[in-house]
Motif scaffolding. Sequence first.
Motif, PDB file in Angstrom:
ATOM      1  N   ASN A 180     -11.521  -3.018   3.977  1.00 57.80           N
ATOM      2  CA  ASN A 180     -11.485  -4.429   4.362  1.00 57.80           C
ATOM      3  C   ASN A 180     -11.858  -4.562   5.845  1.00 57.80           C
ATOM      4  O   ASN A 180     -11.150  -4.062   6.718  1.00 57.80           O
ATOM      5  CB  ASN A 180     -10.088  -5.002   4.115  1.00 57.80           C
ATOM      6  N   VAL A 181     -12.972  -5.231   6.115  1.00 58.32           N
ATOM      7  CA  VAL A 181     -13.479  -5.312   7.495  1.00 58.32           C
ATOM      8  C   VAL A 181     -12.561  -6.111   8.408  1.00 58.32           C
ATOM      9  O   VAL A 181     -12.613  -5.974   9.638  1.00 58.32           O
ATOM     10  CB  VAL A 181     -14.892  -5.930   7.514  1.00 58.32           C
ATOM     11  N   TRP A 182     -11.714  -6.955   7.831  1.00 57.48           N
ATOM     12  CA  TRP A 182     -10.835  -7.796   8.642  1.00 57.48           C
ATOM     13  C   TRP A 182      -9.659  -7.018   9.216  1.00 57.48           C
ATOM     14  O   TRP A 182      -9.084  -7.415  10.235  1.00 57.48           O
ATOM     15  CB  TRP A 182     -10.317  -8.971   7.817  1.00 57.48           C
ATOM     16  N   VAL A 183      -9.292  -5.943   8.566  1.00 51.93           N
ATOM     17  CA  VAL A 183      -8.131  -5.170   9.038  1.00 51.93           C
ATOM     18  C   VAL A 183      -8.466  -3.709   9.354  1.00 51.93           C
ATOM     19  O   VAL A 183      -7.644  -3.006   9.944  1.00 51.93           O
ATOM     20  CB  VAL A 183      -6.977  -5.209   8.010  1.00 51.93           C
ATOM     21  N   SER A 184      -9.652  -3.253   8.946  1.00 49.47           N
ATOM     22  CA  SER A 184      -9.990  -1.833   9.134  1.00 49.47           C
ATOM     23  C   SER A 184     -10.012  -1.417  10.606  1.00 49.47           C
ATOM     24  O   SER A 184      -9.771  -0.255  10.937  1.00 49.47           O
ATOM     25  CB  SER A 184     -11.342  -1.520   8.493  1.00 49.47           C
ATOM     26  N   TRP A 185     -10.288  -2.378  11.501  1.00 55.43           N
ATOM     27  CA  TRP A 185     -10.303  -2.061  12.933  1.00 55.43           C
ATOM     28  C   TRP A 185      -8.933  -1.638  13.442  1.00 55.43           C
ATOM     29  O   TRP A 185      -8.817  -0.931  14.453  1.00 55.43           O
ATOM     30  CB  TRP A 185     -10.789  -3.270  13.745  1.00 55.43           C
TER      31      TRP A 185
ATOM     32  N   THR B 105      -8.350   1.551   4.108  1.00 57.69           N
ATOM     33  CA  THR B 105      -8.949   0.346   3.553  1.00 57.69           C
ATOM     34  C   THR B 105     -10.378   0.139   4.047  1.00 57.69           C
ATOM     35  O   THR B 105     -10.732   0.541   5.152  1.00 57.69           O
ATOM     36  CB  THR B 105      -8.100  -0.900   3.918  1.00 57.69           C
TER      37      THR B 105
END
Length: 229
Positions: free
Chosen positions: A184-189, A182
């Motif tokens: 998506n910066v909110w979950v990519s970490w 993904t």
Amino acid sequence: MYIIGKREFISLFKGIKSVIIVIMLLVTSYYSAKFSNALASGMELTAKEAENIHTVGLLTLIVLFGQLFVMGLSHDSLNRETHERTIRFLVTRTSRTSIILGKFLGIWLFWLICLMISFLLISIFSQKIDVFIFSQIMSLLTYQIGLTILLSVLIPKPGFTMFLGIMVGLAFPIIGFWVSFTSNVWVSWMKFINPYYYLIREDYTFLVIVLFAGIMLVIANLIFKRSEC
């Protein structure tokens, strides 16, 4: 520790669920390797992908359903002992750390033997054993075993871990691959704590997966030491 591991290892080969899963692994390994050349001829593959096409069936099976298989067989490896009060006998004979390590060792050896036999079947058609892919799959199984033991320590009721095992086994690969790819910066970490992120890389970073398994075992051991029998 070794006696507990031996008992766990032998018990895994006795159940009907174990027999079914072993047969699934062997049948998948045999037929995917047997027809791999036909599959490769109908697809556009890189040289590396074509070289490893014999293992694609087994690799797919473990990646998609490995967590389900491991939890299906060993979801109650520790909470069963607590539920049946046999844990009181074990803790008088050995330390709680030895119990955790013994359970892990027995389950790990079971899957190691299953994987080795599967790769030997594949080698009949490929004329080689890919140690790198073998190590990748075994690292993922090691992680899945560590997670199973941790959940078995956290959840005292075997019936609930059976239900949770099905849910986790089905959802884990879907969520894992989504997090790995993904944008998506909110979950990519989260990909950095996700085993599939390291599994899809063609280098030895898959060893991080084994490190994660070790961390889960340490956490399980700390919780187990503080729990009441």
